[in-house]
Design a protein around this motif. Structure first.
Motif, PDB file in Angstrom:
ATOM      1  N   MET A 102       0.844  -1.169   0.000  1.00  0.00           N
ATOM      2  CA  MET A 102       0.000   0.000   0.000  1.00  0.00           C
ATOM      3  C   MET A 102       0.897   1.243   0.000  1.00  0.00           C
ATOM      4  N   ALA A 103       0.540   2.215  -0.819  1.00  0.00           N
ATOM      5  CA  ALA A 103       1.312   3.457  -0.908  1.00  0.00           C
ATOM      6  C   ALA A 103       1.050   4.317   0.325  1.00  0.00           C
ATOM      7  N   PRO A 104       2.071   5.029   0.784  1.00  0.00           N
ATOM      8  CA  PRO A 104       1.870   5.908   1.945  1.00  0.00           C
ATOM      9  C   PRO A 104       0.951   7.074   1.583  1.00  0.00           C
ATOM     10  N   PRO A 105       0.263   7.655   2.565  1.00  0.00           N
ATOM     11  CA  PRO A 105      -0.582   8.817   2.295  1.00  0.00           C
ATOM     12  C   PRO A 105       0.237   9.963   1.702  1.00  0.00           C
ATOM     13  N   LYS A 106      -0.403  10.766   0.882  1.00  0.00           N
ATOM     14  CA  LYS A 106       0.279  11.919   0.280  1.00  0.00           C
ATOM     15  C   LYS A 106       0.321  13.119   1.223  1.00  0.00           C
ATOM     16  N   ARG A 107      -0.628  13.141   2.183  1.00  0.00           N
ATOM     17  CA  ARG A 107      -0.685  14.262   3.121  1.00  0.00           C
ATOM     18  C   ARG A 107      -1.051  13.766   4.512  1.00  0.00           C
ATOM     19  N   TYR A 108      -0.622  14.531   5.518  1.00  0.00           N
ATOM     20  CA  TYR A 108      -0.970  14.286   6.914  1.00  0.00           C
ATOM     21  C   TYR A 108      -1.329  15.615   7.560  1.00  0.00           C
ATOM     22  N   GLU A 109      -2.179  15.546   8.586  1.00  0.00           N
ATOM     23  CA  GLU A 109      -2.419  16.703   9.441  1.00  0.00           C
ATOM     24  C   GLU A 109      -1.713  16.438  10.765  1.00  0.00           C
ATOM     25  N   LEU A 110      -0.810  17.347  11.140  1.00  0.00           N
ATOM     26  CA  LEU A 110      -0.096  17.260  12.409  1.00  0.00           C
ATOM     27  C   LEU A 110      -0.722  18.247  13.372  1.00  0.00           C
ATOM     28  N   THR A 111      -1.018  17.811  14.584  1.00  0.00           N
ATOM     29  CA  THR A 111      -1.580  18.688  15.608  1.00  0.00           C
ATOM     30  C   THR A 111      -0.555  18.837  16.722  1.00  0.00           C
ATOM     31  N   PHE A 112      -0.246  20.088  17.039  1.00  0.00           N
ATOM     32  CA  PHE A 112       0.715  20.411  18.093  1.00  0.00           C
ATOM     33  C   PHE A 112      -0.038  21.008  19.270  1.00  0.00           C
ATOM     34  N   GLY A 113       0.296  20.595  20.481  1.00  0.00           N
ATOM     35  CA  GLY A 113      -0.378  21.068  21.683  1.00  0.00           C
ATOM     36  C   GLY A 113      -0.002  22.500  22.034  1.00  0.00           C
ATOM     37  N   ASP A 114      -0.918  23.173  22.721  1.00  0.00           N
ATOM     38  CA  ASP A 114      -0.704  24.545  23.166  1.00  0.00           C
ATOM     39  C   ASP A 114      -0.375  24.647  24.642  1.00  0.00           C
ATOM     40  N   GLY A 115      -0.524  23.547  25.379  1.00  0.00           N
ATOM     41  CA  GLY A 115      -0.287  23.581  26.819  1.00  0.00           C
ATOM     42  C   GLY A 115       1.173  23.834  27.144  1.00  0.00           C
ATOM     43  N   PRO A 116       1.462  24.171  28.390  1.00  0.00           N
ATOM     44  CA  PRO A 116       2.832  24.468  28.787  1.00  0.00           C
ATOM     45  C   PRO A 116       3.785  23.291  28.598  1.00  0.00           C
ATOM     46  N   ASP A 117       3.252  22.075  28.613  1.00  0.00           N
ATOM     47  CA  ASP A 117       4.101  20.905  28.409  1.00  0.00           C
ATOM     48  C   ASP A 117       4.055  20.412  26.964  1.00  0.00           C
ATOM     49  N   GLY A 118       3.409  21.192  26.075  1.00  0.00           N
ATOM     50  CA  GLY A 118       3.310  20.815  24.678  1.00  0.00           C
ATOM     51  C   GLY A 118       2.195  19.843  24.366  1.00  0.00           C
TER      52      GLY A 118
ATOM     53  N   ILE B 101       7.726  10.511   8.401  1.00  0.00           N
ATOM     54  CA  ILE B 101       6.609   9.744   8.964  1.00  0.00           C
ATOM     55  C   ILE B 101       6.675   8.315   8.444  1.00  0.00           C
ATOM     56  N   SER B 102       6.717   7.363   9.384  1.00  0.00           N
ATOM     57  CA  SER B 102       6.798   5.946   9.017  1.00  0.00           C
ATOM     58  C   SER B 102       5.427   5.422   8.620  1.00  0.00           C
ATOM     59  N   ASP B 103       5.405   4.207   8.077  1.00  0.00           N
ATOM     60  CA  ASP B 103       4.130   3.591   7.695  1.00  0.00           C
ATOM     61  C   ASP B 103       3.282   3.225   8.902  1.00  0.00           C
ATOM     62  N   ARG B 104       3.862   3.283  10.108  1.00  0.00           N
ATOM     63  CA  ARG B 104       3.113   3.040  11.346  1.00  0.00           C
ATOM     64  C   ARG B 104       2.690   4.345  12.021  1.00  0.00           C
ATOM     65  N   GLY B 105       2.893   5.483  11.362  1.00  0.00           N
ATOM     66  CA  GLY B 105       2.497   6.773  11.910  1.00  0.00           C
ATOM     67  C   GLY B 105       3.471   7.361  12.905  1.00  0.00           C
ATOM     68  N   GLU B 106       4.673   6.814  12.992  1.00  0.00           N
ATOM     69  CA  GLU B 106       5.702   7.363  13.886  1.00  0.00           C
ATOM     70  C   GLU B 106       6.313   8.592  13.213  1.00  0.00           C
ATOM     71  N   VAL B 107       6.475   9.654  13.989  1.00  0.00           N
ATOM     72  CA  VAL B 107       6.933  10.923  13.441  1.00  0.00           C
ATOM     73  C   VAL B 107       8.283  11.311  14.019  1.00  0.00           C
ATOM     74  N   ARG B 108       9.163  11.719  13.139  1.00  0.00           N
ATOM     75  CA  ARG B 108      10.447  12.317  13.538  1.00  0.00           C
ATOM     76  C   ARG B 108      10.469  13.702  12.905  1.00  0.00           C
ATOM     77  N   MET B 109      10.407  14.727  13.736  1.00  0.00           N
ATOM     78  CA  MET B 109      10.448  16.091  13.224  1.00  0.00           C
ATOM     79  C   MET B 109      11.875  16.402  12.771  1.00  0.00           C
ATOM     80  N   LEU B 110      11.984  17.105  11.653  1.00  0.00           N
ATOM     81  CA  LEU B 110      13.278  17.441  11.067  1.00  0.00           C
ATOM     82  C   LEU B 110      13.457  18.951  11.056  1.00  0.00           C
ATOM     83  N   ALA B 111      14.591  19.415  11.500  1.00  0.00           N
ATOM     84  CA  ALA B 111      14.887  20.852  11.464  1.00  0.00           C
ATOM     85  C   ALA B 111      15.059  21.278  10.018  1.00  0.00           C
TER      86      ALA B 111
END
Length: 83
Positions: free
Chosen positions: A1-17, A56-66
Motif C-alpha cells: 500500500m502506498a503511503p498517504p500523500k498528506r498528513y495533518e499534524l496537531t501540536f499542543g498549546d499547553g505548557p508541556d506541549g 513519517i513511518s508507515d506506522r504513523g511514527e513521526v520524527r520532526m526534522l529541522a
C-alpha cells in the motif's frame, strides 16, 4: 500500500506541549509528501512554507526534522493521514 500523500499534524498549546483534554486548542499543520526520504528511510513531508518538516513511518511514527539552523521542532501530539 502506498503511503498517504498528506498528513495533518496537531501540536499542543499547553505548557508541556500537550493538547488539553477537550482538544479545543492546538496548532494544526498539513504536510505533503516531498519525494525525499529521511534518516530513518521513511518519506519526508513538509508544509507549504517548507519550514515544518517531518519523517513519517508507515506506522504513523513521526520524527520532526529541522529545516534551518537554531530550530528545535516540537513533536506533534496527533498525526492523521488525509485521503
Amino acid at each position: 500500500m502506498a503511503p498517504p500523500k498528506r498528513y495533518e499534524l496537531t501540536f499542543g498549546d499547553g505548557p508541556d506541549g500537550q493538547t488539553p483534554p477537550d482538544d479545543t486548542v492546538g496548532d494544526r499543520v498539513v504536510v505533503a509528501a516531498t519525494g525525499a526520504t529521511g534518516p530513518g528511510g521513511h518519506p519526508v513531508y513538509a508544509d507549504a512554507s517548507g519550514i515544518v518538516r517531518a519523517e513519517i513511518s508507515d506506522r504513523g511514527e513521526v520524527r520532526m526534522l529541522a529545516s534551518g539552523g537554531q530550530q528545535s521542532p516540537r513533536s506533534p501530539v496527533r498525526v492523521e493521514p488525509l485521503h
